[in-house]
Write a protein that holds these residues in place. Structure first.
Motif, short mmCIF file in Angstrom:
data_model
loop_
_atom_site.label_atom_id
_atom_site.label_comp_id
_atom_site.label_asym_id
_atom_site.label_seq_id
_atom_site.Cartn_x
_atom_site.Cartn_y
_atom_site.Cartn_z
N LYS A 20 0.83 -1.19 0.00
CA LYS A 20 0.00 0.00 0.00
C LYS A 20 0.86 1.24 0.00
CE LYS A 20 -4.14 -1.80 2.31
NZ LYS A 20 -5.10 -1.59 3.44
N VAL A 21 0.39 2.27 -0.69
CA VAL A 21 1.00 3.59 -0.67
C VAL A 21 -0.11 4.58 -0.34
CG1 VAL A 21 2.12 5.40 -2.00
CG2 VAL A 21 2.83 3.02 -2.30
N ARG A 22 0.04 5.33 0.75
CA ARG A 22 -1.00 6.27 1.20
C ARG A 22 -2.35 5.57 1.33
NH1 ARG A 22 0.44 11.36 -2.82
NH2 ARG A 22 2.54 11.77 -2.03
N LEU A 23 -2.34 4.41 1.94
CA LEU A 23 -3.53 3.58 2.20
C LEU A 23 -4.06 2.86 0.97
CD1 LEU A 23 -5.61 5.88 4.59
CD2 LEU A 23 -3.93 4.14 5.20
N SER A 24 -3.60 3.23 -0.22
CA SER A 24 -4.13 2.63 -1.44
C SER A 24 -3.34 1.39 -1.83
CB SER A 24 -4.09 3.64 -2.59
OG SER A 24 -4.94 4.73 -2.34
N PRO A 25 -4.01 0.29 -2.12
CA PRO A 25 -3.32 -0.91 -2.59
C PRO A 25 -2.61 -0.63 -3.92
CG PRO A 25 -5.57 -1.42 -1.92
CD PRO A 25 -5.46 0.07 -1.95
N VAL A 26 -1.43 -1.17 -4.08
CA VAL A 26 -0.63 -0.96 -5.29
C VAL A 26 -0.62 -2.24 -6.11
CG1 VAL A 26 1.64 -0.35 -6.20
CG2 VAL A 26 0.82 0.71 -4.08
N ARG A 27 -0.89 -2.08 -7.41
CA ARG A 27 -0.85 -3.23 -8.33
C ARG A 27 0.17 -2.97 -9.42
NH1 ARG A 27 -6.56 -4.22 -10.71
NH2 ARG A 27 -6.66 -1.94 -10.63
N SER A 28 0.75 -4.03 -9.92
CA SER A 28 1.63 -3.96 -11.08
C SER A 28 0.77 -4.11 -12.33
CB SER A 28 2.67 -5.07 -11.04
OG SER A 28 2.05 -6.33 -11.26
N PRO A 29 1.31 -3.77 -13.50
CA PRO A 29 0.53 -3.97 -14.73
C PRO A 29 0.08 -5.42 -14.91
CG PRO A 29 2.40 -2.55 -15.18
CD PRO A 29 2.58 -3.06 -13.77
N ARG A 30 0.92 -6.38 -14.55
CA ARG A 30 0.54 -7.78 -14.73
C ARG A 30 -0.55 -8.20 -13.76
NH1 ARG A 30 4.75 -12.27 -16.85
NH2 ARG A 30 5.18 -10.45 -18.13
N GLN A 31 -0.72 -7.44 -12.69
CA GLN A 31 -1.79 -7.71 -11.73
C GLN A 31 -3.09 -7.01 -12.12
OE1 GLN A 31 0.29 -6.29 -8.23
NE2 GLN A 31 0.76 -8.36 -7.55
N GLY A 32 -3.10 -6.35 -13.29
CA GLY A 32 -4.33 -5.74 -13.78
C GLY A 32 -4.47 -4.28 -13.44
N LEU A 33 -3.34 -3.58 -13.30
CA LEU A 33 -3.35 -2.16 -12.93
C LEU A 33 -4.29 -1.32 -13.79
CD1 LEU A 33 -2.13 0.36 -11.49
CD2 LEU A 33 -0.29 0.28 -13.19
N SER A 34 -4.39 -1.63 -15.08
CA SER A 34 -5.13 -0.78 -16.03
C SER A 34 -6.54 -1.26 -16.33
CB SER A 34 -4.33 -0.72 -17.34
OG SER A 34 -3.98 -2.03 -17.77
N ASN A 35 -7.07 -2.20 -15.54
CA ASN A 35 -8.31 -2.88 -15.96
C ASN A 35 -9.61 -2.20 -15.53
OD1 ASN A 35 -8.30 -3.48 -13.21
ND2 ASN A 35 -9.02 -5.56 -13.51
#
Length: 265
Positions: free
Chosen positions: A186-201
């Motif tokens: 998490k960054v500033r309470l927000s979960p962080v995803r990589s592109p392969r984890q579906g960041l743009s979906n």
């Protein structure tokens, strides 16, 4: 159109009130809060803001506009003229008629210019966003299938990967520092995803804290601005390159789009 615009204004005002309430809370899980706010919109207005943007886009799509006085119903998003179901799932891609790789937003602009006769400077950003919401809604919850094949697509993917890792700005930042290094955290309470984890979906999506619709290009611009780097112009090659990089990686991760337009913090 006017009634739907009024509805959008009402819901945005409602969203502002919800956002103010949210800032008074501490340690809020962003995903759980988004679901709560989404349900509150449903209960209060019976419709989500993203659906209204999509409805506005549907009206624009069918209207005869521009100097040629035609609609966008003949626009080819890669599956044939007027075929919208699943079109977003395979964008960005190369289009022979424009001789360039285009994402959904850029393709909409190309069709407005080439089919309808708009001059680029006449095209309103809000219209593009509404049209993006409408076309994207036809790929809701479908698997992402962006696989660079042509030399142009491969070159654009490589540029996107280069931009992803390129460090810039006073903070010496790049996309990977957050989205690769902290993926799953998490960054500033927000979960962080990589592109392969579906960041743009989930894009385009209504961001209730900002009280407006964000496209993927808007989200990329926001990331740049959040680390004090001037973002690329809308519809530019860097925007398309980052989009094709993220969506190709999302394809490798076997991700689907969420319900589109999305609803997020």
């Amino acid at each position: 159109m006017r009634n739907r615009s009024l509805w959008i204004g009402f819901l945005l005002a409602l969203g502002l009130g919800l956002s103010i309430a949210l800032t008074q809370q501490q340690e809020v899980d962003p995903y759980k809060e988004a679901e709560r706010q989404r349900e509150l919109f449903r209960q209060t207005a019976g419709i989500l803001p993203g659906e209204l943007y999509a409805a506005q886009g549907e009206e624009l799509f069918g209207q005869k506009r521009g100097s040629k006085n035609v609609s966008l119903e003949a626009c080819d998003f890669g599956l044939g003229p007027g075929k919208l179901e699943g079109a977003l799932t395979q964008l960005p891609r190369y289009f022979a008629d424009t001789r360039r790789v285009e994402d959904l937003e850029t393709r909409i602009v190309s069709c407005m210019v080439n089919l309808q006769g708009f001059k680029p400077e006449e095209i309103k950003r809000d219209d593009v966003k509404a049209l993006t919401a409408f076309v994207a809604s036809k790929s809701s919850e479908m698997p992402i299938n962006v696989v660079p094949k042509t030399s142009q697509e491969i070159a654009m993917y490589n540029l996107g990967r280069e931009l992803w890792y390129h460090r810039a700005g006073d903070r010496d930042m790049n996309c990977a520092i957050c989205h690769d290094s902290y993926a799953g955290g998490k960054v500033r309470l927000s979960p962080v995803r990589s592109p392969r984890q579906g960041l743009s979906n989930e894009w385009p999506a209504y961001r209730f804290e900002a009280d407006k619709l964000y496209t993927l290009q808007d989200r990329i611009a926001f990331c740049y601005e959040s680390v004090s780097i001037h973002p690329p112009d809308h519809y530019s090659e860097p925007m398309i390159a980052l989009s094709i990089y993220m969506l190709t990686e999302a394809t490798k991760g076997k991700n689907k789009f969420t319900e589109l337009p999305g609803f997020t913090r």
